[in-house]
Design a protein around this motif. Structure first.
Motif, short mmCIF file in Angstrom:
data_model
loop_
_atom_site.label_atom_id
_atom_site.label_comp_id
_atom_site.label_asym_id
_atom_site.label_seq_id
_atom_site.Cartn_x
_atom_site.Cartn_y
_atom_site.Cartn_z
N ALA A 9 4.88 -12.56 -1.93
CA ALA A 9 6.34 -12.56 -1.86
C ALA A 9 6.85 -13.91 -1.39
N GLU A 10 6.15 -14.50 -0.41
CA GLU A 10 6.53 -15.82 0.08
C GLU A 10 6.36 -16.90 -0.97
N GLU A 11 5.32 -16.76 -1.80
CA GLU A 11 5.01 -17.77 -2.81
C GLU A 11 5.68 -17.49 -4.16
N GLY A 12 6.39 -16.38 -4.26
CA GLY A 12 7.04 -16.03 -5.51
C GLY A 12 6.08 -15.62 -6.61
N LYS A 13 4.99 -14.95 -6.22
CA LYS A 13 3.98 -14.52 -7.19
C LYS A 13 3.86 -13.00 -7.20
N HIS A 14 3.26 -12.50 -8.27
CA HIS A 14 2.94 -11.08 -8.38
C HIS A 14 1.44 -10.91 -8.15
N VAL A 15 1.06 -9.75 -7.65
CA VAL A 15 -0.35 -9.49 -7.41
C VAL A 15 -0.72 -8.13 -8.00
N ASP A 16 -1.91 -8.09 -8.61
CA ASP A 16 -2.50 -6.84 -9.10
C ASP A 16 -3.76 -6.57 -8.30
N PHE A 17 -3.92 -5.34 -7.85
CA PHE A 17 -5.12 -4.93 -7.13
C PHE A 17 -5.97 -4.03 -8.04
N SER A 18 -7.28 -4.17 -7.91
CA SER A 18 -8.20 -3.34 -8.69
C SER A 18 -9.36 -2.92 -7.80
N MET A 19 -10.03 -1.86 -8.22
CA MET A 19 -11.18 -1.37 -7.47
C MET A 19 -12.12 -0.61 -8.39
N THR A 20 -13.40 -0.81 -8.21
CA THR A 20 -14.41 0.03 -8.83
C THR A 20 -15.02 0.88 -7.73
N THR A 21 -15.00 2.19 -7.90
CA THR A 21 -15.45 3.11 -6.85
C THR A 21 -16.28 4.24 -7.44
N ASN A 22 -17.17 4.79 -6.60
CA ASN A 22 -17.94 5.95 -7.05
C ASN A 22 -17.17 7.25 -6.88
N ALA A 23 -15.97 7.20 -6.33
CA ALA A 23 -15.01 8.31 -6.22
C ALA A 23 -15.34 9.32 -5.13
N THR A 24 -16.50 9.27 -4.53
CA THR A 24 -16.89 10.33 -3.59
C THR A 24 -16.03 10.38 -2.34
N LEU A 25 -15.43 9.26 -1.96
CA LEU A 25 -14.65 9.21 -0.72
C LEU A 25 -13.15 9.36 -0.95
N LEU A 26 -12.74 9.59 -2.18
CA LEU A 26 -11.32 9.74 -2.47
C LEU A 26 -10.76 11.00 -1.82
N THR A 27 -9.58 10.87 -1.26
CA THR A 27 -8.80 12.01 -0.76
C THR A 27 -7.42 11.91 -1.39
N GLU A 28 -6.62 12.96 -1.23
CA GLU A 28 -5.26 12.92 -1.77
C GLU A 28 -4.46 11.79 -1.13
N SER A 48 -15.12 16.67 -9.18
CA SER A 48 -14.00 17.27 -8.46
C SER A 48 -12.99 16.21 -8.01
N LYS A 49 -13.51 15.10 -7.47
CA LYS A 49 -12.63 14.02 -7.04
C LYS A 49 -11.92 13.38 -8.23
N ALA A 50 -12.64 13.25 -9.34
CA ALA A 50 -12.04 12.64 -10.53
C ALA A 50 -10.89 13.50 -11.05
N ARG A 51 -11.08 14.80 -11.08
CA ARG A 51 -10.00 15.69 -11.55
C ARG A 51 -8.77 15.57 -10.64
N MET A 52 -9.02 15.54 -9.34
CA MET A 52 -7.91 15.37 -8.40
C MET A 52 -7.20 14.04 -8.63
N LEU A 53 -7.98 12.98 -8.79
CA LEU A 53 -7.40 11.65 -9.04
C LEU A 53 -6.56 11.65 -10.30
N LEU A 54 -7.09 12.17 -11.38
CA LEU A 54 -6.40 12.11 -12.66
C LEU A 54 -5.15 12.97 -12.67
#
Length: 477
Positions: free
Chosen positions: A183-202, A244-250
């Protein structure tokens, strides 16, 4: 008339059931050949040098002089016909000292709660021994990205591991810091992640959704397939929890489509069945396949017959991609979609990927690695977040990577689409990151020819598909 030389390294003739295509190797462009073009190309393949007068004599009475002269000139403009003999493509051969990176990969923890049998990560640890990146190192990584990538309006931050969600506290800190700095530099940022999904919660899913993360899940297919290789540290299969986590995520995720990455290993090669499960039954937006041929444990690597079976399966799925495209739909087969993008855009690559030029990976100590696959390996580092990029060393490496002399790439017809293949694949297979991935070459050439056939049919029958579905996507690993 002056004799011209035939440049056999500039074109590839692709004969399809209903048409004939010329793949122009230097530009990765595709041209449909009419009868005159096809006949002239056949003649050129029989000769090393020709003249327009000689060509006229050869085709006298068969085609009009004007059509023949125009086609002859077209081939000359494409450098299929040259004033001097043309040798192999020796590569870019230029000094590389500028590294306008747009992406940084943060290896936030070497610890992982899974123990997948084929994992390539040389710095992988069990959770209790995971080496975590600290906030200071992460901040310096972001500042390095902002400084070196100053020309970009948009930057990308990718969280990797181990399992990155084992260091969620750091991820949250980095997201806050990066959003404020952008925001200070006037730029946009995109975040990405590769995960095994086991630790995902709502709650975690909702947090990632609010910050519009691009997500890729590691999952290998139906239960029997997934549980062969993707195990807990205690040796138990993980399909039930991941599914199970993938279904919740999707069900909850709204900001971006979610993809899944499949590692194909020895013992199972049914690509269409895996796609049906992950796309059709679980509902992932796209499915990408990565054949394992160079892992540290050879028992899990595909042998030559299995690798051929995987590519045959990918062709079957590619034909399903075509059928869907003709209906105006994308069936989510990301390998084929990427090839369609390459052909549609006429992509020409001097390097196999953006590693070292557009992307660098930071390990937990703050050292700069060519990409995320090399953290923990014996490969030299290319600087650190305190001292910056080691530009002389990195430039020398990339200059060697663009040098095609004494490599099969110099005469390969897909050299500008492949550019030698993955550095890490070569490093793992041959011990040299700059060696072309020769074990893939024949299969990749056949895959591209197949792709040209699929692309051409879609282009003829439903060209609007490309305008609708081919767009720049967030970087995923």
């Amino acid at each position: 008339m002056t004799t011209l030389f035939v440049n056999r390294h500039s074109f590839h003739d692709v004969k399809l059931p209903e048409r004939r295509m010329l793949f122009h190797i230097p530009s990765s462009g595709l041209f449909e050949l009419d009868e005159v073009g096809g006949s002239l190309l056949d003649f050129l393949k029989e000769n090393d040098r020709v003249s327009l007068d000689g060509v006229r004599e050869r085709f006298d009475g068969r085609v009009t002089a004007s059509d023949l002269a125009q086609t002859f000139e077209n081939f000359r403009e494409l450098s299929i016909l040259c004033d001097a003999p043309a040798g192999p493509d020796l590569g870019l051969r230029t000094e590389i000292r500028s590294f306008p990176i747009s992406t940084v990969v943060l290896n936030v923890n070497t610890g992982c709660n899974l123990s997948c049998t084929y994992c390539y990560k040389e710095d992988l640890d069990v959770p209790s021994k995971g080496r975590r990146m600290n906030f200071d190192t992460a901040c310096k990584s972001i500042e390095l990205l902002l400084a070196e990538g100053a020309v970009h309006d948009r930057i990308n931050v990718i969280f990797f591991g181990g399992e990155p969600l084992t260091n969620l506290a750091l991820i949250e800190q980095v997201v806050d810091y990066t959003e404020r700095r952008c925001a200070e530099e006037g730029k946009h940022v995109d975040f990405s992640m590769t995960t095994n999904a086991t630790l995902l919660t709502e709650d975690i899913v909702d947090y990632l959704d609010r910050h519009r993360f691009g997500l890729s899940i590691s999952m290998d297919g139906p239960e029997a397939v997934h549980n062969r290789r993707r195990l807990t540290v205690g040796g138990k299969g993980t399909y039930s929890v991941v599914a199970s986590k993938a279904r919740m995520l999707l069900e909850r995720y709204r900001s971006k489509p979610v993809g899944v990455r499949v590692t194909m290993t020895a013992g199972y090669t049914d690509v269409p069945a895996i796609h049906r499960h992950l796309k059709g039954e679980l509902g992932f937006f796209e499915v990408g396949f990565a054949p394992a041929t160079s892992g540290p444990l050879t028992a899990f690597n595909l042998n030559a017959d299995e690798l051929q079976a995987v590519f045959d399966g990918m062709k079957a799925l590619g034909r399903a991609y075509r059928d869907a495209a003709l209906r105006g739909e994308n069936n989510g087969f990301s390998n084929m979609h990427q090839l369609m993008s390459d052909l549609y855009e006429g992509r020409k690559k001097a390097l196999p990927c953006g590693a070292g030029v557009g992307l660098l990976a930071v390990d937990h100590k703050g050292d700069l690695n060519l990409c995320h696959r090399f953290t923990g390996s014996d490969m030299p580092r290319f600087g650190n977040v305190d001292e910056g990029i080691a530009k002389e060393a990195l430039g020398a490496f990339l200059e060697k990577a663009t040098d095609r002399a004494d490599k099969g790439c110099s005469t390969c017809r897909i050299r500008n689409l492949c550019a030698g293949g993955c550095y890490h694949e070569s490093y793992a297979h041959f011990g040299d990151p700059l060696s072309p991935t020769y074990h893939y070459c024949d299969l990749m050439r056949d895959w591209v020819d197949f792709g040209i056939e699929i692309y051409t049919e879609i282009l003829v029958k439903n060209p609007g598909f490309f305008r609708q579905h081919l767009s720049t996507r967030s970087i995923q690993l």
